[in-house]
Scaffold this motif. Structure first.
Motif, PDB file in Angstrom:
ATOM      1  N   VAL A   1     -12.207   0.014  14.420  1.00 20.65           N
ATOM      2  CA  VAL A   1     -11.109  -0.076  15.233  1.00 20.65           C
ATOM      3  C   VAL A   1      -9.340  -0.318  15.580  1.00 20.65           C
ATOM      4  N   MET A   2      -8.146  -0.472  16.499  1.00 24.38           N
ATOM      5  CA  MET A   2      -7.692   0.206  16.974  1.00 24.38           C
ATOM      6  C   MET A   2      -6.112  -1.018  16.058  1.00 24.38           C
ATOM      7  N   THR A   3      -5.658   0.036  15.174  1.00 20.73           N
ATOM      8  CA  THR A   3      -4.405  -0.905  14.632  1.00 20.73           C
ATOM      9  C   THR A   3      -3.367  -0.881  15.797  1.00 20.73           C
ATOM     10  N   ASP A   4      -2.436  -1.800  15.643  1.00 14.84           N
ATOM     11  CA  ASP A   4      -0.719  -1.536  16.337  1.00 14.84           C
ATOM     12  C   ASP A   4      -0.207  -0.650  15.123  1.00 14.84           C
ATOM     13  N   GLU A   5      -0.687  -1.146  13.551  1.00 18.61           N
ATOM     14  CA  GLU A   5       0.416  -1.592  12.056  1.00 18.61           C
ATOM     15  C   GLU A   5       0.775   0.216  12.589  1.00 18.61           C
ATOM     16  N   ASP A   6       2.105   0.240  11.290  1.00 17.34           N
ATOM     17  CA  ASP A   6       1.841   1.433  10.701  1.00 17.34           C
ATOM     18  C   ASP A   6       0.996   1.848   9.711  1.00 17.34           C
ATOM     19  N   VAL A   7      -0.243   2.151   9.043  1.00 11.24           N
ATOM     20  CA  VAL A   7      -0.239   2.966   7.688  1.00 11.24           C
ATOM     21  C   VAL A   7      -0.770   3.796   7.232  1.00 11.24           C
ATOM     22  N   PRO A   8      -0.062   3.634   6.022  1.00 11.27           N
ATOM     23  CA  PRO A   8       0.186   5.455   5.475  1.00 11.27           C
ATOM     24  C   PRO A   8      -0.927   5.682   5.137  1.00 11.27           C
TER      25      PRO A   8
ATOM     26  N   GLY B   1     -16.616   2.301   8.715  1.00 13.04           N
ATOM     27  CA  GLY B   1     -15.461   2.511   9.646  1.00 13.04           C
ATOM     28  C   GLY B   1     -14.470   3.104  10.235  1.00 13.04           C
ATOM     29  N   VAL B   2     -14.149   3.687  11.180  1.00 14.36           N
ATOM     30  CA  VAL B   2     -12.629   4.105  11.369  1.00 14.36           C
ATOM     31  C   VAL B   2     -11.592   3.359  12.051  1.00 14.36           C
ATOM     32  N   LEU B   3     -10.897   3.598  11.625  1.00 13.96           N
ATOM     33  CA  LEU B   3      -9.580   2.649  11.786  1.00 13.96           C
ATOM     34  C   LEU B   3      -8.644   4.177  12.949  1.00 13.96           C
ATOM     35  N   LEU B   4      -8.046   3.776  13.951  1.00 16.64           N
ATOM     36  CA  LEU B   4      -7.893   4.405  15.305  1.00 16.64           C
ATOM     37  C   LEU B   4      -6.212   3.848  14.814  1.00 16.64           C
ATOM     38  N   LYS B   5      -5.855   4.402  16.002  1.00 18.00           N
ATOM     39  CA  LYS B   5      -4.094   4.294  15.876  1.00 18.00           C
ATOM     40  C   LYS B   5      -3.464   5.395  17.458  1.00 18.00           C
ATOM     41  N   GLU B   6      -3.287   4.709  18.211  1.00 20.59           N
ATOM     42  CA  GLU B   6      -1.803   5.435  18.841  1.00 20.59           C
ATOM     43  C   GLU B   6      -1.056   5.944  18.844  1.00 20.59           C
ATOM     44  N   HIS B   7      -0.491   6.937  18.861  1.00 18.48           N
ATOM     45  CA  HIS B   7       0.853   7.644  19.022  1.00 18.48           C
ATOM     46  C   HIS B   7       1.546   8.737  20.144  1.00 18.48           C
ATOM     47  N   ARG B   8       2.407   8.273  20.510  1.00 20.47           N
ATOM     48  CA  ARG B   8       2.742   9.071  21.787  1.00 20.47           C
ATOM     49  C   ARG B   8       1.635  10.478  22.567  1.00 20.47           C
ATOM     50  N   GLY B   9       1.006   8.586  23.539  1.00 21.88           N
ATOM     51  CA  GLY B   9      -0.264   8.972  24.209  1.00 21.88           C
ATOM     52  C   GLY B   9      -1.549  10.011  23.522  1.00 21.88           C
ATOM     53  N   GLU B  10      -1.568  10.085  22.334  1.00 21.38           N
ATOM     54  CA  GLU B  10      -2.913  10.562  21.711  1.00 21.38           C
ATOM     55  C   GLU B  10      -3.873   9.719  20.270  1.00 21.38           C
ATOM     56  N   VAL B  11      -5.057   9.380  20.332  1.00 20.31           N
ATOM     57  CA  VAL B  11      -5.637   8.608  19.213  1.00 20.31           C
ATOM     58  C   VAL B  11      -5.846   9.194  18.483  1.00 20.31           C
TER      59      VAL B  11
ATOM     60  N   MET C   1       0.937  -1.775  -0.126  1.00 23.40           N
ATOM     61  CA  MET C   1       0.249  -0.277   0.190  1.00 23.40           C
ATOM     62  C   MET C   1       1.052   0.767   0.011  1.00 23.40           C
ATOM     63  N   ALA C   2       2.228   1.308   0.371  1.00 24.61           N
ATOM     64  CA  ALA C   2       2.655   2.415   0.772  1.00 24.61           C
ATOM     65  C   ALA C   2       3.711   2.376  -1.065  1.00 24.61           C
ATOM     66  N   SER C   3       3.611   4.674  -0.751  1.00 23.42           N
ATOM     67  CA  SER C   3       3.785   4.422  -2.312  1.00 23.42           C
ATOM     68  C   SER C   3       4.214   6.159  -2.255  1.00 23.42           C
ATOM     69  N   SER C   4       4.519   6.061  -3.749  1.00 19.59           N
ATOM     70  CA  SER C   4       5.495   8.613  -3.240  1.00 19.59           C
ATOM     71  C   SER C   4       3.863   8.330  -2.809  1.00 19.59           C
ATOM     72  N   SER C   5       2.802   8.388  -3.184  1.00 16.22           N
ATOM     73  CA  SER C   5       1.766   9.132  -3.170  1.00 16.22           C
ATOM     74  C   SER C   5       1.289   9.472  -1.632  1.00 16.22           C
ATOM     75  N   THR C   6       1.625   8.568  -0.625  1.00 19.37           N
ATOM     76  CA  THR C   6       0.966   8.008   0.890  1.00 19.37           C
ATOM     77  C   THR C   6       1.886   9.083   1.721  1.00 19.37           C
ATOM     78  N   ALA C   7       0.974   9.419   2.553  1.00 21.40           N
ATOM     79  CA  ALA C   7       1.615  10.307   3.534  1.00 21.40           C
ATOM     80  C   ALA C   7       2.125   9.202   5.248  1.00 21.40           C
ATOM     81  N   PRO C   8       2.828  10.256   5.437  1.00 23.53           N
ATOM     82  CA  PRO C   8       3.902   8.431   6.677  1.00 23.53           C
ATOM     83  C   PRO C   8       2.467   9.045   7.743  1.00 23.53           C
ATOM     84  N   THR C   9       2.343   8.185   8.326  1.00 23.19           N
ATOM     85  CA  THR C   9       1.664   7.294   9.393  1.00 23.19           C
ATOM     86  C   THR C   9       1.792   8.684  10.938  1.00 23.19           C
ATOM     87  N   PRO C  10       0.423   8.484  11.648  1.00 16.67           N
ATOM     88  CA  PRO C  10       0.902  10.086  12.548  1.00 16.67           C
ATOM     89  C   PRO C  10       1.955   9.957  13.742  1.00 16.67           C
ATOM     90  N   PRO C  11       2.543  11.254  13.941  1.00 18.91           N
ATOM     91  CA  PRO C  11       2.320  12.584  12.915  1.00 18.91           C
ATOM     92  C   PRO C  11       2.880  12.490  11.619  1.00 18.91           C
TER      93      PRO C  11
END
Lengths: 461, 461
Positions: free
Chosen positions: B182-189, B96-106, B1-11
């Motif tokens: 749903v909450m993922t632990d993956e890095d999702v671009p 569906g909403v995909l969540l990801k926790e990063h540095r204490g923020e959802v 799924m990663a490509s040059s058009s994707t932005a990195p995972t948060p932040p």
């Protein structure tokens, strides 16, 4: 309400033993149930427009037609479609049980009640078992006793459970009854025909065939854990963390089934069902049935009774083939779990509900090549487990004629391969505490699963 | 799924500011929406049998007819009856909403999505917003991204909420969508058009008009308390014991409404609705409407877009008059409570659901003698209280044309008489923690109440 004919509040000092009391009730509620052809059933007729079997008042219920299209149970995911007769009863009724605590024991006020479809006439019914028509007097019968504990301010009684629950999805379209449990602090005398019974007494009665009627069994499934006597396979200290899956995951199994399966329900004129050359349903000499004898017939009865709301009435009854409802139970780290299956039934309101592990009619199981449901063989003959409950119970005798369902619960040991095998789709091991959390809400467990949960929590261990 | 058009995972280091990004999305999703008379709408036609407005594939949705009979809202308890057009969409979709926790923020992965009925084209939509047809490819469009986090094993993501929830009962018959978090632990671009936003950012966006679409607002109401940032009127440490009523009593208010009110729903051929001389609904020059301009019209549009599943399509839209949804909030012993009202709507699946304190169309409120709903005046001008939320939001732009609802939340002081007056029937003060417990389950809160709860928990304080 107190009168010379009432028994004192629990414990009922001086009460005659239960079996003697029940015999007296059976004699006192003497009645006859006579078969009458549907076309000659007083007060009922086949509607000229639709062919539906309806009451002349337009109320109570009707026997109508239903076209179902679903991809549930087809294996390959292509939808199949059929038509069938179905009972339509839009009105929501009340099944209410009044509780009272006395010397550390919880008592329920139950009623010995004759229903025309019961094979043994009188069974034990909830404190209040009434349609909205009963409340509003369409029956032109006597006032329903004890309703004041279930409406308005409930005479100060505390509500412990209150939800709308489904009934048999293969026979009813979108049927729900309100299941209510209230706890009173008042001294409430038992009127003639009523009796206070402790939960332990009820547990013993559940182990006898055809004694606790379906309405009692479903409403008692809503008893909150804090009033249940603690027993062997009953709920232990099973919080959410002790279960195999989180409650959210359990809810997700059902949400997924409700999303994944198609269920289209179209109410049809009964005439279209009975006159379709493609379908198996026909008018018979005195009722409705199928050439192959499967599923059910519809027949008519006239009832003459002394102690019913009205002394004489006639009505149709749906007479199904015998059924089996079975639950597999296992302990995981000491925490009891039951194996539920998300099921789509013809008349389900919201696509799917959790049913028991096994739910089927038994008439054709022994035929060569008959489909054997998942886990049936484990339920009937577990390799490593024991039968903890096995009785024959009646479905609601006000709508169903001699509707007999074998209720069987088998506790598996961890070594039984059925306890640890990978689950087929729609199955889920759910802890008893989680099931009790689900039972606060409507339309999660179907009536067969609810009745088995009542047996598990009150009558096993 | 990663490509040059994707932005990195948060932040999203290096991301352009949100408003600049959204402007780019609006430009990139350039589209035109053109009004087309219903009788000339490509792919759609009025069925010869029923007059229903249907798609040539037989799928998606249809505009059909509905006859409703209910004693809700009549005052004197005698049922009234009417017919109306209604959208029928049996298929359950996924929000569906995909969540990801990063540095204490959802963070939530949201999507800038054009819908033809939006007055401003693009709004922020859930990670996945798809009908089952989208999943199965009936649209013959592109695969819906990120569905792998919401089906099967979810790539290991944990499900935090999953239930079927209702949508507008006055416009849909029995419509539900599956709301999943749903909450993922993956890095999702974030693919092009998608963006990770923190719950605090989303709170700020909710305070702006027409930015978070209805699908986002409803699915975010299912966020479990443990992922919510703690805020002023948000949930405090409010267990069940801190609430005015027990959760069982709250459930009982709704069960009582579902028992007490009659709601009969009969789907009719649309032709019968539009050709009835007694009814107000008519075919107009290019759509469907009423002489008195009330409620809604149905119109057709053709859309040409670059970034939708298919590049060009036509569809009907329901264009309602403007509405108001308002919630009264008060603290009791420091615990925030909201005032809900059990409501029966034309297309409700299970008779009644809790709606907000006030829910009405605003078009005719200023007319002489117009009915003013209970608590409307308190909502608009509280004697002792403050407005904590007041924005205009859009209903689902895939079905509704410029459907504008003012969302208003007023926090009352204890001294406001509306905070302490005896409640009319069907109203109930429910703690925010209790509402969150209800929101784990389907069909307790209607979509207007759910959207207001999202505003209350994410955007006030």
């Amino acid at each position: 309400m107190a009168s010379s004919s009432t028994a004192p509040t629990p414990p009922a000092a001086g009460d005659v033993p239960f079996d003697q009391w029940l015999d007296e009730q059976r004699r006192g509620q003497h009645h006859t149930v006579r078969r009458v052809p549907l076309q000659a059933l007083p007060g009922w007729h086949f509607s000229r427009d639709t062919g539906d079997l309806v009451h002349s008042s337009g109320r109570f219920f009707s026997v109508s037609g239903l076209r179902v299209t679903t991809d549930y149970g087809t294996g390959e995911g292509r939808p199949h479609s059929w038509t069938q007769p179905v009972i339509v009863q839009r009105e929501v009724g009340v099944l209410g049980v009044l509780l009272k605590e006395h010397r550390g024991e919880v008592y329920c006020l139950l009623q010995a009640k004759m229903e025309p479809g019961n094979l043994n006439g009188v069974q034990m019914s909830p404190t209040v078992q009434a349609t909205r028509s009963n409340y509003t007097g369409v029956h032109r019968g006597r006032r329903v006793p004890y309703t004041e504990y279930f409406t308005g301010d409930r005479r100060g009684a505390r509500v412990l459970a209150d939800s709308l629950q489904s009934e048999q999805g293969w026979w009813f379209l979108h049927k729900r009854n309100r299941n209510v449990v209230v706890m009173t602090d008042e001294d409430v005398p038992a009127l003639d025909g009523f009796r206070w019974l402790s939960l332990r007494q009820i547990g013993a009665l559940l182990r006898r065939d055809h004694l606790m009627n379906m309405d009692s069994r479903t409403v008692l499934s809503a008893l909150p854990p804090q009033v249940l006597p603690c027993r062997g396979t009953g709920p232990g200290p099973a919080g959410e963390d002790d279960a195999l899956c989180s409650l959210t995951e359990v809810l997700s199994v059902l949400a997924d089934a409700r999303f994944r399966y198609e269920l289209s329900q179209e109410q049809l004129p009964l005439r279209e069902v009975l006159e379709s050359s493609a379908g198996p349903w026909r008018r018979t000499g005195d009722g409705i049935g199928r050439d192959d004898g499967r599923h059910f017939t519809v027949l008519g009865v006239t009832v003459e009774a002394q102690a019913r709301e009205v002394a004489r009435w006639s009505q149709p009854l749906l007479a199904p083939v015998a059924g089996l409802a079975g639950l597999l139970v296992r302990r995981v780290g000491g925490v009891p779990h039951v194996l539920l299956r998300a099921r789509v039934e013809a008349g389900t309101l919201n696509v799917a509900e959790f049913g028991p592990t096994v739910q089927c009619s038994t008439r054709h199981l022994s035929e060569r090549g008959a489909h054997r449901p998942e886990f049936l063989d484990t339920l009937l003959a577990p390799r490593a487990g024991r039968v903890v409950f096995d009785t024959e119970q009646s479905e609601e005798g006000g709508r169903f004629h001699h509707a007999l369902t074998r209720n069987r619960i088998v506790e598996l040991e961890e070594t039984d391969e059925a306890a640890v095998r990978a689950l087929p789709p729609d199955f889920c091991w759910v802890s008893v505490a989680q099931v009790q959390a689900l039972l606060r809400h409507g339309n999660y467990l179907n009536v067969q699963a609810r009745c088995l949960m009542t047996a598990l929590t009150l009558a096993t261990g």
